[in-house]
Design an enzyme around this catalytic site. Structure first.
Site, mmCIF file in Angstrom:
data_model
loop_
_atom_site.group_PDB
_atom_site.id
_atom_site.type_symbol
_atom_site.label_atom_id
_atom_site.label_comp_id
_atom_site.label_asym_id
_atom_site.label_seq_id
_atom_site.Cartn_x
_atom_site.Cartn_y
_atom_site.Cartn_z
ATOM 1 N N ARG A 56 0.851 -1.199 0.000
ATOM 2 C CA ARG A 56 0.000 0.000 0.000
ATOM 3 C C ARG A 56 0.886 1.248 0.000
ATOM 4 O O ARG A 56 0.573 2.244 -0.614
ATOM 5 C CB ARG A 56 -0.937 0.020 1.222
ATOM 6 N N TYR A 108 -17.241 17.227 -13.703
ATOM 7 C CA TYR A 108 -17.643 15.835 -13.871
ATOM 8 C C TYR A 108 -18.763 15.496 -12.875
ATOM 9 O O TYR A 108 -18.689 15.869 -11.701
ATOM 10 C CB TYR A 108 -16.411 14.953 -13.648
ATOM 11 N N ASP A 180 -8.665 19.675 -12.813
ATOM 12 C CA ASP A 180 -8.891 18.364 -13.419
ATOM 13 C C ASP A 180 -8.556 18.496 -14.901
ATOM 14 O O ASP A 180 -9.264 19.156 -15.654
ATOM 15 C CB ASP A 180 -10.354 17.954 -13.207
ATOM 16 N N LYS A 205 -9.074 7.572 -18.834
ATOM 17 C CA LYS A 205 -9.466 8.211 -20.084
ATOM 18 C C LYS A 205 -8.283 8.284 -21.061
ATOM 19 O O LYS A 205 -7.719 7.257 -21.384
ATOM 20 C CB LYS A 205 -10.070 9.576 -19.774
HETATM 21 C C1 LIG Z 1 -14.007 10.057 -15.615
HETATM 22 C C2 LIG Z 1 -13.677 11.372 -15.017
HETATM 23 C C3 LIG Z 1 -13.423 11.515 -13.658
HETATM 24 C C4 LIG Z 1 -13.539 10.351 -12.689
HETATM 25 O O1 LIG Z 1 -12.593 9.382 -12.950
HETATM 26 P P1 LIG Z 1 -12.831 7.805 -12.628
HETATM 27 O O2 LIG Z 1 -11.551 7.196 -13.059
HETATM 28 O O3 LIG Z 1 -14.025 7.365 -13.408
HETATM 29 O O4 LIG Z 1 -13.073 7.725 -11.155
HETATM 30 C C5 LIG Z 1 -13.093 12.765 -13.186
HETATM 31 N N1 LIG Z 1 -13.025 13.836 -14.003
HETATM 32 C C6 LIG Z 1 -13.264 13.741 -15.315
HETATM 33 C C7 LIG Z 1 -13.169 14.961 -16.166
HETATM 34 C C8 LIG Z 1 -13.605 12.520 -15.873
HETATM 35 O O5 LIG Z 1 -13.863 12.440 -17.186
#
Ligand SMILES: *Cc1c(COP(=O)(O)O)cnc(C)c1O
Length: 389
Positions: A56, A108, A180, A205
């Site tokens: 961890r 998001y 983000d 993504k």
């Molecule tokens: C998908 C996404 C998240 C969350 O990520 P996960 O890996 O699904 O937890 C946060 N911000 C944006 C812009 C996203 O597209």
């Protein structure tokens, strides 16, 4: 927590994507980072070990990924998490009960949900504003504001925030500035260079890009934040497994190549849709008609492949989203394959209807994540689906 290798920051982006953070395998000289699928490590004597005690806390595969993404963002420290939302969780744990956060209203859906349904119960307060208007951020500040949190471009309205302006406002208010950067990706936008303290990615993504794992990562350039996030990462324990870290590392090797194809396809399809008689409006920062196109050109070096289109009719939008043959009807984005979605009933169903309406996120809006397939095939697919709608 991992610190970048300084020599990686001297190299260019494409070289970083392939090599940054990765060390020579001492056992066999494997070209790829081994998957250290272990929970613990043998210690030579009490208090004597190779720097690895429990997985961890430390895992070599995870460290390679953390150093690699930190280098891509031009940061100094990376922290990998089990998902993008687990990374968000760590960011919000930098705040304490009573603190206030100014957040983009079009973040998001899962980010909005965590803030309003979990963190408000823990004593944080949030003001959601259109961070595309610097004045709205300024007006939302209170003496308790601890953080300004933005996404740019936003999902699915593709609204931008001026990163330099927002960073300046946060800095003057003594608040952390967190971005983000999932949508733009570090190839096209590097928030740390505009004054961000923290960058978040859902590695699920574009970074991984192959729709075969879930992961998140944080990057910072600040020593003090690195120490606190490292503590949170280990103490809360939402770390990714080594196999998923390895998949992300493998995906990132081709990330700049994929991204350039995403970008070329995104531009072509945005232009094609703009000229289609059934399409009322196209939201894509690369189009000169985008109200913040100048800002996009200033802070982004490419526009990617996320775009939304307004069909002006709910039944038509639903029909269109279900009529494509190459574009798959699915949540998520940023993979090599093209996806289509209906935000109001899918990704953004958890956002209150009143807020959706304020942002222009109508029930007749359709979102595309354009993949890296041949653009002519993608256009033919959209053409037949629009004809059916
Ligand atoms: C998908 C996404 C998240 C969350 O990520 P996960 O890996 O699904 O937890 C946060 N911000 C944006 C812009 C996203 O597209």
């Amino acid at each position: 927590m991992s610190r970048v290798f300084d020599q990686d920051l001297e190299r260019r982006f494409g070289t970083r994507a392939v090599h940054a953070g990765q060390t020579l395998d001492p056992l066999a000289g494997a070209v790829m980072s081994p998957i250290y699928q272990t929970s613990t490590y043998v210690q030579e004597a009490l208090g004597r070990h190779k720097g690895y005690e429990y997985a961890r806390t430390q895992n070599p595969t995870r460290e390679a990924l953390e150093r690699c993404v930190a280098a891509l963002e031009g940061g100094r420290y990376g922290f990998a998490f089990g998902s993008g939302l687990a990374a968000l969780d760590a960011i919000l744990k930098l705040c304490s009960a009573g603190d206030h956060v100014v957040c983009g209203e079009n973040v998001y859906g899962g980010t909005h949900r965590a803030m309003t349904q979990i963190w408000t119960r823990m004593g944080l307060t949030f003001t959601f504003v259109d961070t595309g208007e610097a004045d709205e951020i300024r007006r939302a500040l209170t003496p308790k504001t601890r953080m300004v949190y933005v996404e740019t471009p936003t999902n699915p309205m593709m609204r931008l925030t001026d990163l330099a302006a927002a960073g300046e406002i946060a800095r003057k208010a003594g608040a952390l500035f967190a971005v983000d950067n999932t949508f733009a990706s570090p190839l096209f936008q590097q928030p740390l260079t505009f004054g961000a303290d923290l960058v978040l990615h859902s590695t699920t993504k574009f970074l991984n890009g192959h729709s075969d794992m879930i992961g998140g990562i944080l990057v910072t350039g600040r020593d003090d934040l690195a120490e606190r996030i490292g503590f949170l990462q280990n103490s809360s324990g939402a770390v990714p497994g080594p196999m998923d870290c390895w998949l992300a590392l493998r995906g990132i090797k081709t990330f700049p190549l994929r991204m350039r194809q995403h970008d070329a396809n995104g531009r072509r399809i945005a232009e094609w849709l703009t000229a289609h008689p059934k399409v009322k409006k196209v939201y894509y920062p690369g189009l000169p008609s985008h109200p913040q196109h100048e800002l996009a050109r200033r802070q982004m070096s490419g526009f990617g492949s996320m775009l939304s289109l307004e069909l002006g009719d709910v039944a038509r939008a639903r029909q269109f989203a279900q009529s494509t043959r190459i574009f798959a009807l699915a949540e998520s984005l940023g993979g090599v394959e093209s996806l289509i979605g209906h935000p109001a009933s899918m990704t953004h169903a958890s956002v209150p209807a009143a807020l959706r309406q304020k942002m222009g996120l109508t029930d007749s809006l359709v979102r595309l994540s354009v993949g890296i397939e041949d653009a002519d095939d993608l256009i033919a697919d959209l053409d037949q689906a629009l004809a059916a709608a």
